[in-house]
Design a protein around this motif. Structure first.
Motif, PDB file in Angstrom:
ATOM      1  N   GLY A 408       1.255 -26.139 -26.001  1.00  0.00           N
ATOM      2  CA  GLY A 408       0.910 -25.765 -27.578  1.00  0.00           C
ATOM      3  C   GLY A 408       0.833 -24.233 -27.904  1.00  0.00           C
ATOM      4  N   THR A 409       0.560 -24.152 -29.127  1.00  0.00           N
ATOM      5  CA  THR A 409       0.281 -22.569 -29.405  1.00  0.00           C
ATOM      6  C   THR A 409      -0.520 -22.649 -30.681  1.00  0.00           C
ATOM      7  OG1 THR A 409       1.604 -20.827 -30.455  1.00  0.00           O
ATOM      8  CG2 THR A 409       2.348 -23.161 -31.148  1.00  0.00           C
ATOM      9  N   LEU A 410      -1.033 -21.368 -30.943  1.00  0.00           N
ATOM     10  CA  LEU A 410      -1.955 -21.069 -32.028  1.00  0.00           C
ATOM     11  C   LEU A 410      -0.981 -20.927 -33.301  1.00  0.00           C
ATOM     12  CD1 LEU A 410      -4.278 -18.546 -30.412  1.00  0.00           C
ATOM     13  CD2 LEU A 410      -4.842 -21.135 -31.011  1.00  0.00           C
ATOM     14  N   SER A 411       0.329 -20.802 -33.155  1.00  0.00           N
ATOM     15  CA  SER A 411       0.976 -20.441 -34.467  1.00  0.00           C
ATOM     16  C   SER A 411       0.895 -21.791 -35.469  1.00  0.00           C
ATOM     17  CB  SER A 411       2.494 -20.426 -34.183  1.00  0.00           C
ATOM     18  OG  SER A 411       2.532 -19.245 -33.127  1.00  0.00           O
ATOM     19  N   ASN A 412       1.072 -21.481 -36.600  1.00  0.00           N
ATOM     20  CA  ASN A 412       1.174 -22.682 -37.430  1.00  0.00           C
ATOM     21  C   ASN A 412       0.033 -23.552 -37.492  1.00  0.00           C
ATOM     22  OD1 ASN A 412       3.770 -21.897 -38.202  1.00  0.00           O
ATOM     23  ND2 ASN A 412       4.727 -23.551 -36.930  1.00  0.00           N
ATOM     24  N   SER A 413      -1.155 -22.983 -37.286  1.00  0.00           N
ATOM     25  CA  SER A 413      -2.460 -23.343 -37.143  1.00  0.00           C
ATOM     26  C   SER A 413      -2.355 -24.670 -36.295  1.00  0.00           C
ATOM     27  CB  SER A 413      -3.077 -23.793 -38.525  1.00  0.00           C
ATOM     28  OG  SER A 413      -4.272 -24.238 -38.525  1.00  0.00           O
ATOM     29  N   LEU A 414      -1.945 -24.655 -35.159  1.00  0.00           N
ATOM     30  CA  LEU A 414      -1.819 -25.677 -34.202  1.00  0.00           C
ATOM     31  C   LEU A 414      -2.945 -25.348 -33.106  1.00  0.00           C
ATOM     32  CD1 LEU A 414       2.009 -26.104 -33.702  1.00  0.00           C
ATOM     33  CD2 LEU A 414       0.401 -27.450 -34.974  1.00  0.00           C
ATOM     34  N   VAL A 415      -2.959 -26.326 -32.210  1.00  0.00           N
ATOM     35  CA  VAL A 415      -3.828 -26.215 -31.153  1.00  0.00           C
ATOM     36  C   VAL A 415      -3.442 -25.653 -29.819  1.00  0.00           C
ATOM     37  CG1 VAL A 415      -5.678 -27.270 -29.801  1.00  0.00           C
ATOM     38  CG2 VAL A 415      -5.435 -28.147 -32.020  1.00  0.00           C
ATOM     39  N   ARG A 416      -3.893 -24.692 -29.224  1.00  0.00           N
ATOM     40  CA  ARG A 416      -3.607 -24.178 -27.791  1.00  0.00           C
ATOM     41  C   ARG A 416      -4.358 -24.680 -26.849  1.00  0.00           C
ATOM     42  NH1 ARG A 416      -4.127 -18.117 -26.859  1.00  0.00           N
ATOM     43  NH2 ARG A 416      -6.630 -18.905 -26.310  1.00  0.00           N
ATOM     44  N   GLU A 417      -3.709 -25.308 -25.745  1.00  0.00           N
ATOM     45  CA  GLU A 417      -4.390 -26.054 -24.892  1.00  0.00           C
ATOM     46  C   GLU A 417      -3.915 -25.299 -23.517  1.00  0.00           C
ATOM     47  OE1 GLU A 417      -4.011 -30.171 -22.314  1.00  0.00           O
ATOM     48  OE2 GLU A 417      -3.078 -30.177 -24.086  1.00  0.00           O
ATOM     49  N   ARG A 418      -5.203 -24.732 -23.040  1.00  0.00           N
ATOM     50  CA  ARG A 418      -5.152 -24.126 -21.424  1.00  0.00           C
ATOM     51  C   ARG A 418      -5.923 -25.085 -20.575  1.00  0.00           C
ATOM     52  NH1 ARG A 418      -5.757 -17.652 -23.073  1.00  0.00           N
ATOM     53  NH2 ARG A 418      -3.678 -17.334 -23.769  1.00  0.00           N
ATOM     54  N   TYR A 419      -5.328 -25.220 -19.491  1.00  0.00           N
ATOM     55  CA  TYR A 419      -5.975 -26.307 -18.534  1.00  0.00           C
ATOM     56  C   TYR A 419      -5.993 -25.892 -17.201  1.00  0.00           C
ATOM     57  CZ  TYR A 419      -1.215 -27.642 -18.146  1.00  0.00           C
ATOM     58  OH  TYR A 419       0.352 -27.898 -17.947  1.00  0.00           O
ATOM     59  N   ILE A 420      -6.721 -26.424 -16.511  1.00  0.00           N
ATOM     60  CA  ILE A 420      -6.657 -26.206 -14.809  1.00  0.00           C
ATOM     61  C   ILE A 420      -6.770 -27.828 -14.466  1.00  0.00           C
ATOM     62  CG2 ILE A 420      -7.713 -25.306 -12.870  1.00  0.00           C
ATOM     63  CD1 ILE A 420      -8.899 -23.310 -14.403  1.00  0.00           C
ATOM     64  N   ASN A 421      -5.804 -28.157 -13.782  1.00  0.00           N
ATOM     65  CA  ASN A 421      -5.798 -29.595 -13.148  1.00  0.00           C
ATOM     66  C   ASN A 421      -5.734 -29.300 -11.798  1.00  0.00           C
ATOM     67  OD1 ASN A 421      -5.256 -30.934 -15.472  1.00  0.00           O
ATOM     68  ND2 ASN A 421      -2.817 -30.710 -15.294  1.00  0.00           N
TER      69      ASN A 421
END
Length: 439
Positions: A408-421
């Protein structure tokens, strides 16, 4: 005199394996989601893929993976690899996740831990090899809330989802002639996905809260297949080219809706349903899973190193989305990775450890607010050998992998998801079912 021999380490590991199987089966029957992605609300949720920690650590390459550090490996993604098994292989593991969700200037952190996989591969001598096991197929885990008003009456609307789909599989692979292997997996998907909508009135004690719970019960049979061709390059190197895909599988989704009301609560207290206002079975529909294709290769030098790459494609265009849900599209991506063992003949332990590294990129089938959702990750991992037993006939390894990714991304008021699996696995290789002579 003859007897069937199983090493002490294998007996201990088998006890652990069966214990994990019992625990894993119980946890799957009442599965909580391990996904915390807002994008898991689309389709069947976050897809988990048929990968073990060894290949996840190398970016997820799998099509051409047949051997790791010179030994045949259990590669569920490409069942053609089963024909190369020369020992019984047991695999069991766990999965952990750390996720940071960001939107505009706000962030939230979550964590989870769950069953990962249980699998056994069995060599059948000249008749190839077979494998069976249990692993997650997909899961959902999202939540969102907003406050709205009618005149001067404030109310809160909450959307959330959880649950998952599991996959039990049975596979077989055979080599019809030297260098070429073919195989297939039959899988059974089962599980429930839950979507909830809550309406609460935080500032008044005179209104009942309501909840609508939609349950999707998923059942169905899937068929996957694979081909590998392997040949030696000179006396030191080996090249394996592989392809794996899936048929146009169709599964069933039975959906029902339950609506309840409850009294207002104070603070974070969970509301208790007072009455059921509506229950209905709203649909019993067929769902077309995507046609999937993956093509890749690996190049290896005995026990020392291996490198490889995959390209992947899946078409979700014919997936029957629910009413009001975004239509899914085509997905494609690539993965590159490899591993190295510094010195297999060394007496120093750290020279015998497998060091793995990789990278993957996926254009997911999800598009939201006219923005394509992409997923990418850098992967690392280690394979720690355990002492050999049973006169070298039994050898095991502790595997761990980590995926550092973003979706995802922060553009267009979206959610950015950063993860460690984090994926942890325990591998046992033993010569079961072989008669041994004792003096």
């Amino acid at each position: 005199m003859h007897r069937h021999s199983i090493g002490t380490l294998t007996k201990i590991a088998l006890t652990l394996f069966l214990g994990l199987m019992g625990w894993g089966t119980n946890s799957l029957q009442a599965q909580k989601s391990t996904s915390h992605s807002p994008y898991s609300q689309f389709g069947l949720g976050q897809m988990r893929e048929d990968l073990l920690p060894q290949t996840r650590a190398m970016g997820g390459i799998s099509s051409g993976v047949r051997h790791l550090t010179g030994f045949p490996t259990l590669n569920i993604s490409n069942p053609a690899s089963y024909s190369g098994l020369n020992r019984t292989v047991l695999e069991a593991g766990l999965y952990g996740n750390l996720t940071q969700l960001s939107k505009d200037d706000r962030s939230d952190n979550t964590a989870d831990f769950a069953f990962s996989h249980l699998a056994i591969g069995v060599p059948l001598s000249k008749y190839g090899g077979m494998a069976f096991g249990l692993l997650p197929y997909s899961d959902i885990g999202y939540s969102a809330a907003s406050t709205q008003s009618i005149d001067n009456l404030l109310y809160k609307v909450s959307l959330s989802g959880d649950g998952g789909i599991n996959k039990a599989f049975l596979g077989y692979g055979v080599s019809p002639f030297k260098g070429l292997s073919v195989g297939g997996n039959v899988g059974f998907l089962f599980g429930n996905l839950y979507d909830r909508t809550k309406v609460e009135f935080p500032n008044t004690r005179d209104a009942y809260n309501s909840e609508t719970k939609e349950t999707r019960n998923i059942r169905g049979v899937t068929f996957d297949y694979g081909v590998q061709y392997s040949r030696a390059l000179g006396r030191r190197y080996n090249l394996t080219v592989g392809y794996n895909g899936s048929l146009d599988n169709q599964i069933t989704a039975k959906t029902n809706v339950l609506q309840t009301i409850s009294e207002p609560t104070i603070g974070d207290d969970e509301s208790v349903a007072l009455d059921t206002t509506h229950f209905s079975n709203i649909s019993n529909r067929k769902i077309n899973l995507p046609l999937k294709h993956s093509l890749g290769f690996t190049l290896s030098k005995g026990y020392n190193w291996m490198v490889g790459a995959d390209v992947k494609y899946a078409d979700w265009s014919n997936y029957q989305v629910r009413e009001g849900e975004n239509k899914l599209g085509k997905s494609y991506g690539f993965a590159v990775g490899g591993q190295i063992k510094p010195d297999p003949t060394s007496v120093r332990y750290w020279n015998q450890v497998d060091y793995r590294l990789g990278f993957r990129y996926n254009r997911t089938p999800v598009s939201f607010r006219h923005q394509q959702i992409n997923d990418m990750a850098v992967t690392v991992g280690f394979g720690f050998p355990l002492p050999e037993t049973n006169f070298g006939a039994t050898f095991s390894q502790f595997n761990i992998s980590a995926e550092f990714g973003q979706q995802g991304t922060l553009s267009n008021s979206l959610v950015r998801e950063r993860y460690i699996n984090i994926n942890i696995g325990f591998t046992i290789n033993d010569t079961w079912f072989r008669r041994r002579s004792l003096d």
